[in-house]
Design a protein around this motif. Structure first.
Motif, PDB file in Angstrom:
ATOM      1  N   GLU A 144      -7.889  -2.549  -4.451  1.00 22.31           N
ATOM      2  CA  GLU A 144      -6.872  -2.623  -5.502  1.00 22.31           C
ATOM      3  C   GLU A 144      -6.461  -4.055  -5.822  1.00 22.31           C
ATOM      4  O   GLU A 144      -5.809  -4.311  -6.844  1.00 22.31           O
ATOM      5  CB  GLU A 144      -5.630  -1.810  -5.101  1.00 22.31           C
TER       6      GLU A 144
ATOM      7  N   HIS B  63       0.821  -1.212   0.000  1.00 24.36           N
ATOM      8  CA  HIS B  63       0.000   0.000   0.000  1.00 24.36           C
ATOM      9  C   HIS B  63       0.853   1.259   0.000  1.00 24.36           C
ATOM     10  O   HIS B  63       2.037   1.260   0.354  1.00 24.36           O
ATOM     11  CB  HIS B  63      -0.956  -0.001   1.200  1.00 24.36           C
TER      12      HIS B  63
ATOM     13  N   TRP C 173       3.200   1.784  -9.799  1.00 22.86           N
ATOM     14  CA  TRP C 173       2.229   2.859 -10.002  1.00 22.86           C
ATOM     15  C   TRP C 173       2.779   4.134  -9.355  1.00 22.86           C
ATOM     16  O   TRP C 173       2.821   4.253  -8.136  1.00 22.86           O
ATOM     17  CB  TRP C 173       0.905   2.513  -9.341  1.00 22.86           C
TER      18      TRP C 173
ATOM     19  N   THR D 255      -8.371   3.860 -16.372  1.00 18.42           N
ATOM     20  CA  THR D 255      -8.149   2.669 -15.546  1.00 18.42           C
ATOM     21  C   THR D 255      -8.252   1.399 -16.382  1.00 18.42           C
ATOM     22  O   THR D 255      -7.450   0.466 -16.221  1.00 18.42           O
ATOM     23  CB  THR D 255      -9.153   2.633 -14.386  1.00 18.42           C
TER      24      THR D 255
ATOM     25  N   SER E  87      -6.377  -0.599   1.070  1.00 14.84           N
ATOM     26  CA  SER E  87      -6.077  -0.826  -0.341  1.00 14.84           C
ATOM     27  C   SER E  87      -6.715  -2.102  -0.869  1.00 14.84           C
ATOM     28  O   SER E  87      -6.378  -2.540  -1.979  1.00 14.84           O
ATOM     29  CB  SER E  87      -4.554  -0.898  -0.538  1.00 14.84           C
TER      30      SER E  87
END
Length: 309
Positions: free
Chosen positions: A97, A82, A191, A288, A94
Motif C-alpha cells: 500500500e 495498517h 480509507w 483503484t 501493508s
C-alpha cells in the motif's frame, strides 16, 4: 542480509510486480521499461527498518522509514497505519500500500501499534499519536517537512489516521509520548475507517473486532466515545478525504456519510469518494485507479505533493 537490505529488495520486487500487463507479448515488450522503473524507485529510496518509537506496557512499538536518497530539503511525508480491526495486521503486511506514495516521491513512515492482545483501547490511538510526535521530533534527521504531513490508513488504520490527525491535546491521549511537541497534520486520507466506535459495540452494527478491542473495561462506552473520530469534529481540522464502498459489510458506509456531514457542518474541507457497490477494500483496477487519481488531486489541491509532482 541486513533488515534494511531485505526491505530494499522486497520493495524492488513489489515494484516489479506493480505494473500488470495484459498479454505475454505485452509482457515481453514492456519488461525492460518495467524493470527500469522498478530499479529507479528502488535506487531512489533508502529504508531504515524497525525503529522503536515508543515502549509501552513492555511492548516496543516500531516503525519503518522509507525516504528518498540525497534529499537537500524537507520532503512531504505520509504516515501509513495498517488495518486489522485493532486485533490483527502488521506493518509489513501493508507494504504494497506504500507504493503509490513512493511513486509520487513522498517519504513514508509505516507504523505498527499495540493490538488488543497486548493492550486494549485506547492504546492503539496513544501509539499512533506518539508515532506522529516521533516524526515531528525526528524531522531534521530524516528531512521530513512537518508542514506537509499526511496521515492515512485502511479500516482500523483509517480510524487511527483520523484519530491521529483530529485528536486535540486536551483529550489526554498523548501522555505516553516523549516531549510536548504541538502535533498537527496537513491532511488525512481515510480509507473506510470506523468513525463511531460505540455503534459497533451493540445493536445491529455490532462487530466482534470492536468488542475485543474494548474488552470488558468497566467504562467501555466512555472509552469508545473518546476514541471515536466523530467526537472530535470541529472547525480548524485539516482537510479530510474519505474513501468508502457503499456495500461495506465490515465498517458501515454510514460511518463515512455521518463523518462527511459533520465535517461539512463544521466547515472543515473534506471529500467523500463513494465506491458504488464497493465492499471492504478489494476494489477492482478501475476503482483503484480512480481512487488514487482522486488522492493525487486532493493532495495537489492543498499543495502537499513532493516537488516536481
Amino acid at each position: 542480509m541486513s533488515m534494511t537490505r531485505k526491505l530494499g529488495f522486497h520493495l524492488l520486487l513489489m515494484l516489479s510486480l506493480s505494473f500488470p500487463l495484459s498479454s505475454t507479448r505485452a509482457q515481453t515488450a514492456a519488461l525492460p521499461e518495467t524493470l527500469a522503473r522498478a530499479v529507479e524507485i528502488s535506487r531512489r529510496y533508502m529504508v531504515e527498518a524497525n525503529i522503536t518509537y515508543i515502549t509501552a506496557n513492555n511492548y516496543e512499538a516500531k516503525l519503518d522509514v522509507y525516504r528518498p536518497r540525497d534529499l537537500t530539503q524537507p520532503n512531504p511525508v505520509v504516515i501509513f497505519i495498517h488495518g486489522g480491526g485493532w486485533v490483527a495486521g502488521t506493518k509489513e503486511g501493508s507494504a504494497l500500500e506504500l507504493l503509490p506514495y513512493l511513486m509520487m516521491g513522498f517519504s513514508v513512515v509505516n507504523v505498527e501499534y499495540r493490538l488488543a492482545r497486548v493492550s486494549l483501547a485506547p492504546a492503539a490511538v496513544e501509539d499512533c499519536r506518539c508515532a506522529l510526535q516521533w516524526v515531528i521530533r525526528n524531522a531534521e534527521r530524516y528531512k521530513f517537512d512537518t508542514n506537509k504531513i499526511v496521515v492515512t490508513g485502511m479500516s482500523a488504520g483509517g480510524h487511527l489516521a483520523l484519530m491521529t490527525g483530529m485528536l486535540p491535546a486536551a483529550a489526554g491521549l498523548d501522555r505516553q509520548c516523549s516531549g510536548t511537541t504541538d502535533m498537527k497534520v496537513a491532511a488525512i486520507i481515510n480509507w473506510y475507517g470506523i468513525t463511531d466506535v460505540n455503534d459497533l459495540l451493540d445493536g445491529p452494527n455490532m462487530k466482534g473486532y470492536a468488542v475485543v478491542w474494548l474488552g470488558s473495561q468497566i467504562n467501555r462506552d466512555e472509552i469508545a466515545r473518546r476514541v471515536s473520530p466523530l467526537t472530535y469534529v470541529r472547525a480548524g481540522l485539516p482537510p479530510i478525504l474519505t474513501i468508502h464502498g457503499d456495500a461495506d459489510p465490515t465498517v458501515p458506509y454510514d460511518h463515512a456519510v455521518r463523518l462527511h456531514q459533520a465535517l461539512d457542518r463544521a466547515g472543515v474541507p473534506n471529500q467523500l469518494l463513494t465506491i458504488p457497490g464497493g465492499k471492504h477494500g478489494g476494489f477492482n483496477a478501475a476503482e483503484t485507479q480512480r481512487i488514487y487519481a482522486t488522492i493525487r488531486d486532493f493532495l495537489a489541491r492543498y499543495n502537499l505533493l513532493p516537488p516536481g509532482q
